[in-house]
Scaffold this active site. Structure first.
Site, short mmCIF file in Angstrom:
data_model
loop_
_atom_site.label_atom_id
_atom_site.label_comp_id
_atom_site.label_asym_id
_atom_site.label_seq_id
_atom_site.Cartn_x
_atom_site.Cartn_y
_atom_site.Cartn_z
N GLN A 22 0.85 -1.21 0.00
CA GLN A 22 0.00 0.00 0.00
C GLN A 22 0.88 1.25 0.00
O GLN A 22 0.62 2.21 -0.71
CB GLN A 22 -0.89 0.03 1.24
N TRP A 23 1.90 1.21 0.80
CA TRP A 23 2.77 2.38 1.02
C TRP A 23 3.48 2.78 -0.27
O TRP A 23 3.61 3.95 -0.60
CB TRP A 23 3.79 1.97 2.09
N ILE A 24 3.95 1.75 -1.03
CA ILE A 24 4.77 2.02 -2.21
C ILE A 24 3.95 2.70 -3.31
O ILE A 24 4.51 3.25 -4.26
CB ILE A 24 5.44 0.70 -2.72
N SER A 56 17.13 -5.89 0.41
CA SER A 56 17.10 -6.80 -0.74
C SER A 56 16.99 -8.25 -0.29
O SER A 56 17.92 -8.80 0.31
CB SER A 56 18.36 -6.63 -1.58
N LEU A 77 8.08 17.50 2.91
CA LEU A 77 6.96 17.70 3.84
C LEU A 77 5.61 17.78 3.12
O LEU A 77 4.61 17.26 3.63
CB LEU A 77 7.22 18.99 4.65
N ARG A 131 -3.35 8.25 4.73
CA ARG A 131 -3.07 7.03 5.50
C ARG A 131 -3.27 7.19 7.01
O ARG A 131 -3.26 6.18 7.73
CB ARG A 131 -1.64 6.55 5.21
C1 FAD Z 1 -8.31 4.32 1.62
C2 FAD Z 1 -7.58 3.99 0.35
C3 FAD Z 1 -8.05 2.99 -0.47
C4 FAD Z 1 -7.36 2.67 -1.66
N1 FAD Z 1 -7.82 1.66 -2.46
C5 FAD Z 1 -7.15 1.32 -3.59
C6 FAD Z 1 -7.59 0.25 -4.43
O1 FAD Z 1 -8.60 -0.39 -4.17
N2 FAD Z 1 -6.86 -0.05 -5.54
C7 FAD Z 1 -5.72 0.64 -5.88
O2 FAD Z 1 -5.08 0.32 -6.89
N3 FAD Z 1 -5.29 1.67 -5.11
C8 FAD Z 1 -5.96 2.02 -3.99
N4 FAD Z 1 -5.50 3.05 -3.20
C9 FAD Z 1 -4.26 3.74 -3.59
C10 FAD Z 1 -4.60 5.12 -4.18
O3 FAD Z 1 -5.40 5.01 -5.35
C11 FAD Z 1 -3.29 5.86 -4.55
O4 FAD Z 1 -2.58 5.13 -5.52
C12 FAD Z 1 -2.40 6.05 -3.34
O5 FAD Z 1 -3.14 6.54 -2.24
C13 FAD Z 1 -1.28 7.03 -3.67
O6 FAD Z 1 -1.85 8.29 -3.83
P1 FAD Z 1 -1.21 9.40 -4.78
O7 FAD Z 1 -1.11 8.87 -6.18
O8 FAD Z 1 -2.03 10.63 -4.60
O9 FAD Z 1 0.21 9.59 -4.09
P2 FAD Z 1 1.66 9.89 -4.74
O10 FAD Z 1 2.04 8.77 -5.63
O11 FAD Z 1 2.57 10.22 -3.59
O12 FAD Z 1 1.44 11.14 -5.60
C14 FAD Z 1 1.15 12.41 -5.02
C15 FAD Z 1 0.53 13.27 -6.09
O13 FAD Z 1 1.49 13.46 -7.12
C16 FAD Z 1 0.85 13.42 -8.40
N5 FAD Z 1 1.45 12.31 -9.16
C17 FAD Z 1 2.40 11.43 -8.74
N6 FAD Z 1 2.74 10.60 -9.73
C18 FAD Z 1 2.01 10.94 -10.79
C19 FAD Z 1 1.90 10.46 -12.13
N7 FAD Z 1 2.65 9.45 -12.55
N8 FAD Z 1 1.04 11.05 -12.95
C20 FAD Z 1 0.27 12.08 -12.54
N9 FAD Z 1 0.31 12.60 -11.30
C21 FAD Z 1 1.18 12.05 -10.44
C22 FAD Z 1 -0.63 13.24 -8.14
O14 FAD Z 1 -1.23 14.50 -8.06
C23 FAD Z 1 -0.67 12.60 -6.77
O15 FAD Z 1 -1.88 12.84 -6.06
C24 FAD Z 1 -6.18 3.39 -2.03
C25 FAD Z 1 -5.72 4.41 -1.18
C26 FAD Z 1 -6.41 4.72 -0.01
C27 FAD Z 1 -5.86 5.81 0.88
#
Ligand code: FAD
Length: 311
Positions: free
Chosen positions: A109-111, A122, A221, A231
């Site tokens: 989930q974290w990654i 590794s 930050l 999270r």
């Molecule tokens: C409660 C919960 C339930 C979830 N359930 C699911 C699930 O069922 N299935 C699933 O697959 N995932 C699930 N996720 C994961 C979720 O969809 C996101 O992938 C995850 O929370 C990372 O969020 P992020 O992309 O905003 O974060 P980061 O990857 O840290 O990105 C931060 C921000 O940077 C921008 N960004 C980063 N990379 C890109 C890129 N390549 N292109 C465009 N913009 C970018 C976006 O604006 C993004 O919001 C869940 C997450 C939560 C919290």
């Protein structure tokens, strides 16, 4: 205990060392540097390094020559303004690096948070420790009937005992087979000289997802706040939430003004759609708005009522 006596001694030795610097440091975070915060049954989180403080956010926002500090209250006011209006780049000027030990299913989930720099232990090169996450009985819950991503009531009695037995036995058996395929003992010595032993990169596929892994995780930050907003939220799974909560505890010590602004404008705030704002305005004008007359779907209505405390 998540750390061995040797590892604790290494941490203590590192904590004894100090170096003079002209860079901004934060005494409250310095006091916690390197120390492991135990999480779950074998996990931990510790700060390895950081850059910047509340002053660095202000300094970047003003593009100052010096520390950029006026009065603490003025700086806090500026930080609150930046957070309120989502001026994110000044918050990117602060960086933090963590060492995290976490179960593999939490790491998956974290990654998904891509805006960080990661280096994972590794399992191609080293043998993973014989440590598995087994939930405490109070976290052993049934599937929620109302939320497909959540948990319901806690399992009880024989059912709980049986689940714990299965989790423990399966993890142990898979690990034993992993060790057997490797043909190595815990110290890395060959067990049976007549066998070659399977490569570590292949043997690891037999491990259960509750096996612990470790990584160094560095982010800024702004992105750390984004991670914590998702999270540390009650919708996030308990096992990742404990790490996000621990990070927020450290952030509070590191950048107290930014932490306060984040609490007020992100974690404790709610987002209302244009239609929801219209409902609030109609209510303030004395109208008894119902879901049917609101223009909101049932789900939106329930979410709005929950956000407004069932107003
Ligand atoms: C409660 C919960 C339930 C979830 N359930 C699911 C699930 O069922 N299935 C699933 O697959 N995932 C699930 N996720 C994961 C979720 O969809 C996101 O992938 C995850 O929370 C990372 O969020 P992020 O992309 O905003 O974060 P980061 O990857 O840290 O990105 C931060 C921000 O940077 C921008 N960004 C980063 N990379 C890109 C890129 N390549 N292109 C465009 N913009 C970018 C976006 O604006 C993004 O919001 C869940 C997450 C939560 C919290």
């Amino acid at each position: 205990m998540p750390l061995t006596s040797d590892q604790l001694a290494e941490i203590s030795a590192q904590r004894e060392t100090t170096a003079p610097t002209r860079r901004a440091t934060v005494p409250a975070l310095e006091a916690r540097l390197f120390e492991a915060i135990p999480l779950l049954d074998h996990g931990f989180l510790r700060v390895i390094d950081y850059m910047g403080d509340d002053g660095a956010i202000v300094q970047a926002a003003r593009v100052s020559y010096g520390r950029g500090t006026r009065r603490v209250s003025e700086d806090a006011g500026l930080i609150r303004y930046l957070m309120r209006h989502r001026h994110s780049t000044p918050f990117e000027m602060c960086e933090i690096k963590f060492h995290v030990k976490l179960p593999i299913f939490v790491a998956r989930q974290w990654i998904r948070h891509r805006t960080a720099n990661v280096n994972e232990y590794s399992a191609r090169y080293s043998v993973l420790d014989r440590e598995f996450y087994i939930p405490a009985p109070e976290h052993l819950a049934a599937q929620s009937a109302i939320n497909r991503q959540g948990r319901g009531a806690t399992l009880q009695g024989e059912e709980a005992a049986q689940v714990l037995r299965l989790l423990t036995d399966d993890a142990a058996r898979c690990y034993d087979h992993y060790a057997d395929m490797l043909n190595e003992d815990a110290a890395g010595a060959v067990v049976d000289a007549s066998r070659q032993g399977l490569a570590r990169e292949l043997a690891r596929m037999n491990l259960t997802l509750n096996t612990y892994t470790q990584w160094y995780w560095k982010t800024d930050l702004h992105n750390l706040f984004h991670f914590c907003a998702l999270r540390a939220d009650p919708h996030a799974q308990y096992e990742i939430r404990v790490y996000a909560d621990a990070m927020l505890g450290l952030v509070k010590d590191w950048v107290p003004a930014a932490y306060g602004a984040f609490q007020d404008y992100r974690l404790g705030a709610v987002t209302l759609s244009a239609q929801m704002v219209a409902v609030v305005k109609r209510r303030l004008a004395g109208e008894a708005v119902t879901q049917e007359s609101s223009g909101l779907s049932k789900r939106e209505w329930v979410e709005m009522e929950a956000a407004l405390g069932g107003a």
